[in-house]
Motif scaffolding. Structure first.
Motif, PDB file in Angstrom:
ATOM      1  N   ILE A  21     -18.971 -21.557   1.424  1.00 15.49           N
ATOM      2  CA  ILE A  21     -18.231 -21.210   0.207  1.00 15.49           C
ATOM      3  C   ILE A  21     -17.117 -20.218   0.517  1.00 15.49           C
ATOM      4  O   ILE A  21     -15.966 -20.406   0.102  1.00 15.49           O
ATOM      5  N   GLU A  22     -17.448 -19.152   1.261  1.00 17.96           N
ATOM      6  CA  GLU A  22     -16.445 -18.116   1.497  1.00 17.96           C
ATOM      7  C   GLU A  22     -15.322 -18.585   2.420  1.00 17.96           C
ATOM      8  O   GLU A  22     -14.151 -18.318   2.157  1.00 17.96           O
ATOM      9  N   CYS A  23     -15.665 -19.288   3.456  1.00 19.49           N
ATOM     10  CA  CYS A  23     -14.629 -19.720   4.402  1.00 19.49           C
ATOM     11  C   CYS A  23     -13.927 -21.003   3.971  1.00 19.49           C
ATOM     12  O   CYS A  23     -12.737 -21.170   4.214  1.00 19.49           O
ATOM     13  N   GLY A  24     -14.652 -21.891   3.332  1.00 21.02           N
ATOM     14  CA  GLY A  24     -14.083 -23.185   3.014  1.00 21.02           C
ATOM     15  C   GLY A  24     -13.451 -23.322   1.649  1.00 21.02           C
ATOM     16  O   GLY A  24     -12.611 -24.191   1.450  1.00 21.02           O
ATOM     17  N   PHE A  25     -13.844 -22.460   0.703  1.00 22.85           N
ATOM     18  CA  PHE A  25     -13.368 -22.660  -0.658  1.00 22.85           C
ATOM     19  C   PHE A  25     -12.661 -21.464  -1.280  1.00 22.85           C
ATOM     20  O   PHE A  25     -11.866 -21.639  -2.193  1.00 22.85           O
ATOM     21  N   LEU A  26     -12.974 -20.251  -0.849  1.00 18.70           N
ATOM     22  CA  LEU A  26     -12.355 -19.071  -1.453  1.00 18.70           C
ATOM     23  C   LEU A  26     -11.038 -18.729  -0.767  1.00 18.70           C
ATOM     24  O   LEU A  26     -10.943 -18.769   0.455  1.00 18.70           O
ATOM     25  N   ARG A  27     -10.044 -18.388  -1.578  1.00 21.67           N
ATOM     26  CA  ARG A  27      -8.717 -18.032  -1.076  1.00 21.67           C
ATOM     27  C   ARG A  27      -8.781 -16.670  -0.376  1.00 21.67           C
ATOM     28  O   ARG A  27      -9.502 -15.784  -0.795  1.00 21.67           O
ATOM     29  N   GLY A  28      -8.006 -16.509   0.682  1.00 22.14           N
ATOM     30  CA  GLY A  28      -7.954 -15.243   1.403  1.00 22.14           C
ATOM     31  C   GLY A  28      -7.073 -14.227   0.701  1.00 22.14           C
ATOM     32  O   GLY A  28      -6.507 -14.486  -0.362  1.00 22.14           O
ATOM     33  N   MET A  29      -6.954 -13.047   1.305  1.00 20.25           N
ATOM     34  CA  MET A  29      -6.119 -11.983   0.738  1.00 20.25           C
ATOM     35  C   MET A  29      -4.646 -12.354   0.880  1.00 20.25           C
ATOM     36  O   MET A  29      -4.219 -12.774   1.952  1.00 20.25           O
ATOM     37  N   PRO A  30      -3.869 -12.178  -0.177  1.00 17.65           N
ATOM     38  CA  PRO A  30      -2.431 -12.429  -0.043  1.00 17.65           C
ATOM     39  C   PRO A  30      -1.785 -11.297   0.749  1.00 17.65           C
ATOM     40  O   PRO A  30      -2.235 -10.163   0.708  1.00 17.65           O
ATOM     41  N   GLY A  31      -0.744 -11.624   1.480  1.00 20.90           N
ATOM     42  CA  GLY A  31      -0.032 -10.609   2.250  1.00 20.90           C
ATOM     43  C   GLY A  31      -0.812 -10.194   3.480  1.00 20.90           C
ATOM     44  O   GLY A  31      -1.809 -10.785   3.850  1.00 20.90           O
ATOM     45  N   GLY A  32      -0.320  -9.154   4.118  1.00 29.06           N
ATOM     46  CA  GLY A  32      -0.956  -8.679   5.337  1.00 29.06           C
ATOM     47  C   GLY A  32      -2.164  -7.799   5.057  1.00 29.06           C
ATOM     48  O   GLY A  32      -2.336  -7.279   3.973  1.00 29.06           O
ATOM     49  N   ASN A  33      -3.015  -7.665   6.071  1.00 27.61           N
ATOM     50  CA  ASN A  33      -4.130  -6.726   6.005  1.00 27.61           C
ATOM     51  C   ASN A  33      -4.339  -6.160   7.409  1.00 27.61           C
ATOM     52  O   ASN A  33      -3.482  -6.325   8.278  1.00 27.61           O
ATOM     53  N   ALA A  34      -5.455  -5.504   7.647  1.00 25.86           N
ATOM     54  CA  ALA A  34      -5.698  -4.851   8.933  1.00 25.86           C
ATOM     55  C   ALA A  34      -5.776  -5.837  10.095  1.00 25.86           C
ATOM     56  O   ALA A  34      -5.639  -5.447  11.250  1.00 25.86           O
ATOM     57  N   TYR A  35      -5.973  -7.111   9.794  1.00 26.11           N
ATOM     58  CA  TYR A  35      -6.139  -8.116  10.844  1.00 26.11           C
ATOM     59  C   TYR A  35      -4.878  -8.920  11.118  1.00 26.11           C
ATOM     60  O   TYR A  35      -4.905  -9.826  11.927  1.00 26.11           O
ATOM     61  N   GLY A  36      -3.796  -8.597  10.434  1.00 27.01           N
ATOM     62  CA  GLY A  36      -2.536  -9.269  10.715  1.00 27.01           C
ATOM     63  C   GLY A  36      -1.801  -9.677   9.458  1.00 27.01           C
ATOM     64  O   GLY A  36      -2.267  -9.454   8.341  1.00 27.01           O
ATOM     65  N   PRO A  37      -0.640 -10.289   9.643  1.00 28.41           N
ATOM     66  CA  PRO A  37       0.122 -10.773   8.488  1.00 28.41           C
ATOM     67  C   PRO A  37      -0.620 -11.920   7.822  1.00 28.41           C
ATOM     68  O   PRO A  37      -1.550 -12.483   8.382  1.00 28.41           O
ATOM     69  N   GLY A  38      -0.189 -12.255   6.613  1.00 26.80           N
ATOM     70  CA  GLY A  38      -0.829 -13.327   5.869  1.00 26.80           C
ATOM     71  C   GLY A  38      -0.883 -14.613   6.664  1.00 26.80           C
ATOM     72  O   GLY A  38       0.032 -14.937   7.421  1.00 26.80           O
ATOM     73  N   ALA A  39      -1.973 -15.347   6.493  1.00 30.30           N
ATOM     74  CA  ALA A  39      -2.124 -16.614   7.202  1.00 30.30           C
ATOM     75  C   ALA A  39      -1.079 -17.616   6.762  1.00 30.30           C
ATOM     76  O   ALA A  39      -0.676 -18.482   7.518  1.00 30.30           O
ATOM     77  N   ASP A  40      -0.625 -17.487   5.511  1.00 30.14           N
ATOM     78  CA  ASP A  40       0.443 -18.339   5.019  1.00 30.14           C
ATOM     79  C   ASP A  40       1.756 -17.599   5.223  1.00 30.14           C
ATOM     80  O   ASP A  40       2.339 -17.085   4.299  1.00 30.14           O
ATOM     81  N   GLY A  41       2.219 -17.540   6.457  1.00 31.71           N
ATOM     82  CA  GLY A  41       3.359 -16.724   6.863  1.00 31.71           C
ATOM     83  C   GLY A  41       4.628 -16.958   6.074  1.00 31.71           C
ATOM     84  O   GLY A  41       5.396 -16.043   5.836  1.00 31.71           O
ATOM     85  N   ALA A  42       4.870 -18.185   5.630  1.00 31.54           N
ATOM     86  CA  ALA A  42       6.103 -18.471   4.900  1.00 31.54           C
ATOM     87  C   ALA A  42       6.133 -17.720   3.582  1.00 31.54           C
ATOM     88  O   ALA A  42       7.153 -17.162   3.196  1.00 31.54           O
ATOM     89  N   ASP A  43       5.004 -17.691   2.878  1.00 33.93           N
ATOM     90  CA  ASP A  43       4.945 -16.977   1.608  1.00 33.93           C
ATOM     91  C   ASP A  43       5.136 -15.483   1.811  1.00 33.93           C
ATOM     92  O   ASP A  43       5.800 -14.826   1.026  1.00 33.93           O
TER      93      ASP A  43
END
Length: 172
Positions: free
Chosen positions: A96-118
């Motif tokens: 559920i958490e990895c496959g269906f829930l959206r991640g944090m928008p923007g950057g966080n402590a682990y790097g820039p957003g996974a959706d880099g274009a946005d």
């Protein structure tokens, strides 16, 4: 290659599902390879088990790597991948958490957003807003005081009898 084997950064839900699909394909190809080798070349049990262990270790490594990066996208430590060790509900939680829930928008402590274009568009938009604010602040002049009113401006108009009747007022 970093998508499947590295533990740094963040990935999106679709990349996580793509990784899961690649694990499934790798397991199917591995099983078919071992089956064909055992039938055609009659390899020993030790060789078959070693080959199966190699495929299995590769699949576990890929699953760990993509799951850690997916938890990074949620702003969590990769140690959350150990949730799989919880009997009965661990796999469901991870799914559920990895496959269906959206991640944090923007950057966080682990790097820039996974959706880099946005993220790039958002930062460019924020820079433009900041630029326009600074231009507006530098060209803005203090507001002038409102003009003084004369006594004639403050006079109350006499109301007609028709107006009084329509609002339910009586003649005074």
């Amino acid at each position: 290659m970093n998508l499947l084997f590295g533990f740094d950064g963040r990935i999106t839900r679709s990349q996580w599902w793509l990784g899961q699909l690649s694990i499934l394909l790798l397991l199917v190809v591995g099983a078919m390879t071992i089956f064909v080798l055992r039938l055609s070349f009659s390899i020993s049990d030790v060789a078959g088990i070693s080959l199966a262990a190699g495929f299995l270790v590769t699949c576990i490594w890929i699953n760990l790597a993509i799951t850690v990066k997916r938890y990074h996208d949620h702003g969590k430590s990769g140690l959350w991948g150990a949730i799989l060790l919880v009997p009965y509900v661990g796999w469901l939680w991870q799914l559920i958490e990895c496959g269906f829930l959206r991640g944090m928008p923007g950057g966080n402590a682990y790097g820039p957003g996974a959706d880099g274009a946005d993220t790039a568009r958002l930062s460019a938009l924020q820079a433009e807003v900041d630029r326009l604010k600074s231009e507006h602040d530098s060209t803005a002049t203090p507001a002038a005081a409102p003009p003084a009113r004369s006594a004639s401006d403050l006079r109350v108009k006499q109301s007609s009898p028709d107006t009084r009747r329509s609002f339910g007022l009586r003649n005074a």
